[in-house]
Design a protein around this motif. Structure first.
Motif, PDB file in Angstrom:
ATOM      1  N   LEU A   1      -3.215  10.555   5.155  1.00 50.66           N
ATOM      2  CA  LEU A   1      -3.741   9.436   4.726  1.00 50.66           C
ATOM      3  C   LEU A   1      -5.318   9.233   5.556  1.00 50.66           C
ATOM      4  O   LEU A   1      -5.080   9.446   6.642  1.00 50.66           O
ATOM      5  CB  LEU A   1      -3.130   8.347   4.822  1.00 50.66           C
ATOM      6  CG  LEU A   1      -1.720   7.961   4.282  1.00 50.66           C
ATOM      7  CD1 LEU A   1      -1.442   6.713   4.550  1.00 50.66           C
ATOM      8  CD2 LEU A   1      -1.768   7.847   2.677  1.00 50.66           C
ATOM      9  N   ARG A   2      -6.108   9.072   4.723  1.00 54.36           N
ATOM     10  CA  ARG A   2      -7.614   8.087   5.904  1.00 54.36           C
ATOM     11  C   ARG A   2      -7.756   7.197   5.504  1.00 54.36           C
ATOM     12  O   ARG A   2      -8.374   6.351   4.592  1.00 54.36           O
ATOM     13  CB  ARG A   2      -8.895   8.793   4.902  1.00 54.36           C
ATOM     14  CG  ARG A   2      -8.592  10.867   5.834  1.00 54.36           C
ATOM     15  CD  ARG A   2     -10.228  10.835   5.670  1.00 54.36           C
ATOM     16  NE  ARG A   2     -11.513  10.890   4.205  1.00 54.36           N
ATOM     17  CZ  ARG A   2     -10.706  12.175   3.194  1.00 54.36           C
ATOM     18  NH1 ARG A   2     -10.299  12.873   3.745  1.00 54.36           N
ATOM     19  NH2 ARG A   2     -11.099  12.085   1.747  1.00 54.36           N
ATOM     20  N   LEU A  21       0.930  -1.026   0.058  1.00 51.48           N
ATOM     21  CA  LEU A  21      -0.051  -0.115   0.241  1.00 51.48           C
ATOM     22  C   LEU A  21       0.953   1.290   0.337  1.00 51.48           C
ATOM     23  O   LEU A  21       0.828   2.671  -0.892  1.00 51.48           O
ATOM     24  CB  LEU A  21      -1.250   0.136   0.879  1.00 51.48           C
ATOM     25  CG  LEU A  21      -2.020  -1.295   0.884  1.00 51.48           C
ATOM     26  CD1 LEU A  21      -2.929  -0.905   2.364  1.00 51.48           C
ATOM     27  CD2 LEU A  21      -2.894  -0.970   0.468  1.00 51.48           C
ATOM     28  N   ALA A  44     -12.394  -0.266   9.255  1.00 54.49           N
ATOM     29  CA  ALA A  44     -12.543  -1.783   8.538  1.00 54.49           C
ATOM     30  C   ALA A  44     -11.875  -1.917   7.840  1.00 54.49           C
ATOM     31  O   ALA A  44     -12.006  -3.293   6.785  1.00 54.49           O
ATOM     32  CB  ALA A  44     -14.543  -1.756   8.502  1.00 54.49           C
ATOM     33  N   ALA A  45      -9.956  -1.364   7.009  1.00 51.14           N
ATOM     34  CA  ALA A  45      -9.581  -1.068   6.104  1.00 51.14           C
ATOM     35  C   ALA A  45      -8.955  -2.735   6.781  1.00 51.14           C
ATOM     36  O   ALA A  45      -8.437  -3.274   5.363  1.00 51.14           O
ATOM     37  CB  ALA A  45      -8.603  -0.055   5.737  1.00 51.14           C
ATOM     38  N   LEU A 100      -6.109   4.174  -2.518  1.00 46.17           N
ATOM     39  CA  LEU A 100      -4.693   3.245  -2.865  1.00 46.17           C
ATOM     40  C   LEU A 100      -4.540   1.675  -3.445  1.00 46.17           C
ATOM     41  O   LEU A 100      -4.527   0.959  -3.047  1.00 46.17           O
ATOM     42  CB  LEU A 100      -4.285   3.590  -0.981  1.00 46.17           C
ATOM     43  CG  LEU A 100      -3.173   4.752  -0.534  1.00 46.17           C
ATOM     44  CD1 LEU A 100      -2.446   4.654   0.789  1.00 46.17           C
ATOM     45  CD2 LEU A 100      -2.280   5.403  -1.750  1.00 46.17           C
ATOM     46  N   ARG A 157     -14.116   1.040   4.571  1.00 46.22           N
ATOM     47  CA  ARG A 157     -13.007   0.581   4.046  1.00 46.22           C
ATOM     48  C   ARG A 157     -11.467   0.708   3.539  1.00 46.22           C
ATOM     49  O   ARG A 157     -10.949  -0.116   3.379  1.00 46.22           O
ATOM     50  CB  ARG A 157     -13.867  -0.618   3.543  1.00 46.22           C
ATOM     51  CG  ARG A 157     -14.142  -1.716   4.256  1.00 46.22           C
ATOM     52  CD  ARG A 157     -14.780  -3.209   4.493  1.00 46.22           C
ATOM     53  NE  ARG A 157     -15.543  -3.081   2.319  1.00 46.22           N
ATOM     54  CZ  ARG A 157     -15.461  -4.371   2.134  1.00 46.22           C
ATOM     55  NH1 ARG A 157     -14.168  -5.445   2.791  1.00 46.22           N
ATOM     56  NH2 ARG A 157     -16.440  -4.340   1.127  1.00 46.22           N
ATOM     57  N   ASP A 158     -11.550   2.334   3.073  1.00 45.34           N
ATOM     58  CA  ASP A 158     -10.905   3.089   1.978  1.00 45.34           C
ATOM     59  C   ASP A 158     -10.277   3.213   3.079  1.00 45.34           C
ATOM     60  O   ASP A 158     -10.148   3.123   3.711  1.00 45.34           O
ATOM     61  CB  ASP A 158     -12.106   3.116   1.337  1.00 45.34           C
ATOM     62  CG  ASP A 158     -10.831   3.314  -0.430  1.00 45.34           C
ATOM     63  OD1 ASP A 158     -11.728   4.310  -1.314  1.00 45.34           O
ATOM     64  OD2 ASP A 158     -10.358   2.906  -0.407  1.00 45.34           O
ATOM     65  N   LEU A 159      -9.141   2.889   2.079  1.00 42.84           N
ATOM     66  CA  LEU A 159      -7.309   4.202   2.337  1.00 42.84           C
ATOM     67  C   LEU A 159      -7.392   4.878   1.287  1.00 42.84           C
ATOM     68  O   LEU A 159      -6.636   4.925  -0.030  1.00 42.84           O
ATOM     69  CB  LEU A 159      -6.057   2.952   1.797  1.00 42.84           C
ATOM     70  CG  LEU A 159      -6.431   2.124   3.039  1.00 42.84           C
ATOM     71  CD1 LEU A 159      -7.109   0.258   2.967  1.00 42.84           C
ATOM     72  CD2 LEU A 159      -5.294   1.395   3.871  1.00 42.84           C
ATOM     73  N   VAL A 160      -7.460   6.611   1.909  1.00 40.62           N
ATOM     74  CA  VAL A 160      -7.767   7.624   0.436  1.00 40.62           C
ATOM     75  C   VAL A 160      -6.330   8.552   0.743  1.00 40.62           C
ATOM     76  O   VAL A 160      -5.872   8.772   2.608  1.00 40.62           O
ATOM     77  CB  VAL A 160      -8.759   7.778   0.624  1.00 40.62           C
ATOM     78  CG1 VAL A 160      -8.721   9.495  -0.381  1.00 40.62           C
ATOM     79  CG2 VAL A 160     -10.239   7.405   0.580  1.00 40.62           C
ATOM     80  N   LEU A 161      -5.390   8.695  -0.160  1.00 38.22           N
ATOM     81  CA  LEU A 161      -4.676   9.644  -0.033  1.00 38.22           C
ATOM     82  C   LEU A 161      -5.396  10.956  -0.259  1.00 38.22           C
ATOM     83  O   LEU A 161      -5.536  11.943  -1.277  1.00 38.22           O
ATOM     84  CB  LEU A 161      -3.774  10.249  -1.194  1.00 38.22           C
ATOM     85  CG  LEU A 161      -2.891  10.916  -1.525  1.00 38.22           C
ATOM     86  CD1 LEU A 161      -1.825  10.776  -0.456  1.00 38.22           C
ATOM     87  CD2 LEU A 161      -1.929  10.672  -2.728  1.00 38.22           C
ATOM     88  N   ALA A 162      -5.392  10.988   1.405  1.00 38.49           N
ATOM     89  CA  ALA A 162      -6.049  13.000   1.021  1.00 38.49           C
ATOM     90  C   ALA A 162      -5.540  13.596   0.726  1.00 38.49           C
ATOM     91  O   ALA A 162      -6.337  14.385  -0.608  1.00 38.49           O
ATOM     92  CB  ALA A 162      -7.767  12.612   2.318  1.00 38.49           C
ATOM     93  N   GLN A 205      -7.521  13.144  -2.938  1.00 44.61           N
ATOM     94  CA  GLN A 205      -8.328  12.111  -2.610  1.00 44.61           C
ATOM     95  C   GLN A 205      -8.375  10.923  -3.380  1.00 44.61           C
ATOM     96  O   GLN A 205      -9.660  10.631  -4.081  1.00 44.61           O
ATOM     97  CB  GLN A 205      -9.762  12.925  -2.997  1.00 44.61           C
ATOM     98  CG  GLN A 205     -10.000  13.965  -2.351  1.00 44.61           C
ATOM     99  CD  GLN A 205     -10.161  14.365  -0.514  1.00 44.61           C
ATOM    100  OE1 GLN A 205     -10.105  12.629  -0.240  1.00 44.61           O
ATOM    101  NE2 GLN A 205     -10.374  14.915  -0.074  1.00 44.61           N
ATOM    102  N   THR A 206      -7.553  10.355  -3.413  1.00 40.77           N
ATOM    103  CA  THR A 206      -7.653   9.155  -4.260  1.00 40.77           C
ATOM    104  C   THR A 206      -7.404   7.628  -3.357  1.00 40.77           C
ATOM    105  O   THR A 206      -6.483   8.123  -3.387  1.00 40.77           O
ATOM    106  CB  THR A 206      -6.366   8.773  -5.675  1.00 40.77           C
ATOM    107  OG1 THR A 206      -4.780   9.663  -4.898  1.00 40.77           O
ATOM    108  CG2 THR A 206      -6.824  10.344  -6.827  1.00 40.77           C
ATOM    109  N   LEU A 230       1.168   3.913  -2.507  1.00 40.67           N
ATOM    110  CA  LEU A 230       1.345   5.354  -2.408  1.00 40.67           C
ATOM    111  C   LEU A 230       2.317   6.173  -2.664  1.00 40.67           C
ATOM    112  O   LEU A 230       2.558   8.064  -3.057  1.00 40.67           O
ATOM    113  CB  LEU A 230       1.501   5.856  -0.696  1.00 40.67           C
ATOM    114  CG  LEU A 230       1.306   7.554  -0.370  1.00 40.67           C
ATOM    115  CD1 LEU A 230      -0.166   8.094  -0.261  1.00 40.67           C
ATOM    116  CD2 LEU A 230       1.177   7.326   1.760  1.00 40.67           C
TER     117      LEU A 230
END
Lengths: 80, 221
Positions: free
Chosen positions: A31-32, A6, A36-37, B20, A70-75, B17-18, A10
């Motif tokens: 990162l968000r 991951l 539940a990820a 991973l 459940r998501d992993l986001v580059l905020a 806001q993408t 990134l």
């Protein structure tokens, strides 16, 4: 575990943005991480250090914001 | 730093806001489109190691009228033991060794599918890496997600691994023939399961005795 894969993803996204905006270094990354990820924040921080070592993101400050889902986001990225 | 006066540019903040997981998500979406276009049902078969994923498939193969146009992609960190077992039961099985990767990503599945003629299959089943954590996150374009548990596993497993159980369409509780010997409280496990997966269908099976295999076969069609 896959925290490293991951963080490699990134790294790719962060360095692509750096090139796109013609900047020299990544100052900060937000990162968000979905609760539940199935991802451990400490393992992620360690994998982050490994993945960014030797790159223009090596000294970037990492902020992790836990959120629902459940998501992993580059905020956000701060580029210098 | 600018060449003329040595000033530093203002820091630039980007709201990116993408996800991973987007690369896997995109690959999975492409696979789902392909499966749908072929009219091919695809099952993602998940569990912790040792619940009986492969044993159940062997039983299903023994029961199903031959030949069964089922393709199986088996993912393990190492060995091709499971693919060999399934081949010995007459199934078209392809092994993917993931190395250190704890789940099967869509990109690796795509590569494995090159070894099948998908148009000649009635069903594709992906026996995922034995792991209740990571595979839950990685969509493979499946049309049905099955999670296998076994009697003797902790009754609170569903609430300990909420993501994978919440994502299940069908939960199979295997080794039910051992329930009494293991002092397994089925009702307690079902209560925990209902907390995280109120809509999942539940089937009880024993790969060893053959109990419930026929019902499982019907559920997978």
């Amino acid at each position: 575990m896959h925290e490293l894969s991951l963080m490699l993803e990134l790294r790719q996204q962060a360095l692509a943005q750096l090139a796109l905006h013609n900047r020299r270094r990544v100052v900060a990354i937000t990162l968000r991480i979905g609760l539940a990820a199935g991802v451990d924040a400490d393992a992620l921080a360690l994998a982050f250090a490994c993945a960014m070592d030797g790159t223009p993101a090596a000294t970037a400050k990492l902020t992790i914001e836990p959120v629902a889902g459940r998501d992993l986001v580059l905020a956000a990225l701060e580029l210098g | 730093m600018c060449g003329r006066c040595g000033c530093e540019p203002e820091p630039l903040t980007l709201q990116v806001q993408t996800s991973l997981l987007q690369r896997n998500a995109a690959a999975a979406a492409a696979l789902r489109q392909r499966f749908t276009a072929l009219g091919l049902p695809v099952i993602n078969w998940l569990s912790a190691p040792g619940s009986g994923k492969t044993a159940l498939l062997e039983q299903l193969a023994a029961l199903h009228p031959q030949p069964w146009r089922l393709g199986v992609v088996v993912a393990d960190l190492a060995t091709d033991n499971d693919a060999r077992r399934l081949q010995q039961h007459g199934l078209q099985a392809v092994q993917v060794s993931t190395g250190t990767l704890c789940h099967l990503p869509a990109a690796l599945l795509e590569r494995a599918l090159q070894r099948f003629d998908l148009s000649a299959l009635d069903l594709l089943l992906i026996e995922n890496v034995g792991n209740l954590v990571c595979p839950a996150l990685f969509d493979l374009g499946e049309s049905l997600r099955v999670v296998v548990l076994a009697a003797g596993e902790g009754e609170d497993k569903p609430i300990k691994y909420p993501a994978v159980f919440a994502s299940a369409d069908l939960v199979v509780i295997n080794k039910i023939d051992l329930a009494a010997a293991l002092d397994f409280d089925l009702e307690l496990m079902l209560r925990h399961l209902r907390q995280v997966a109120p809509r999942a269908r539940v089937l009880l099976t024993s790969a060893r005795s053959g109990d419930g295999i026929e019902r499982l076969l019907v559920a997978l069609r």
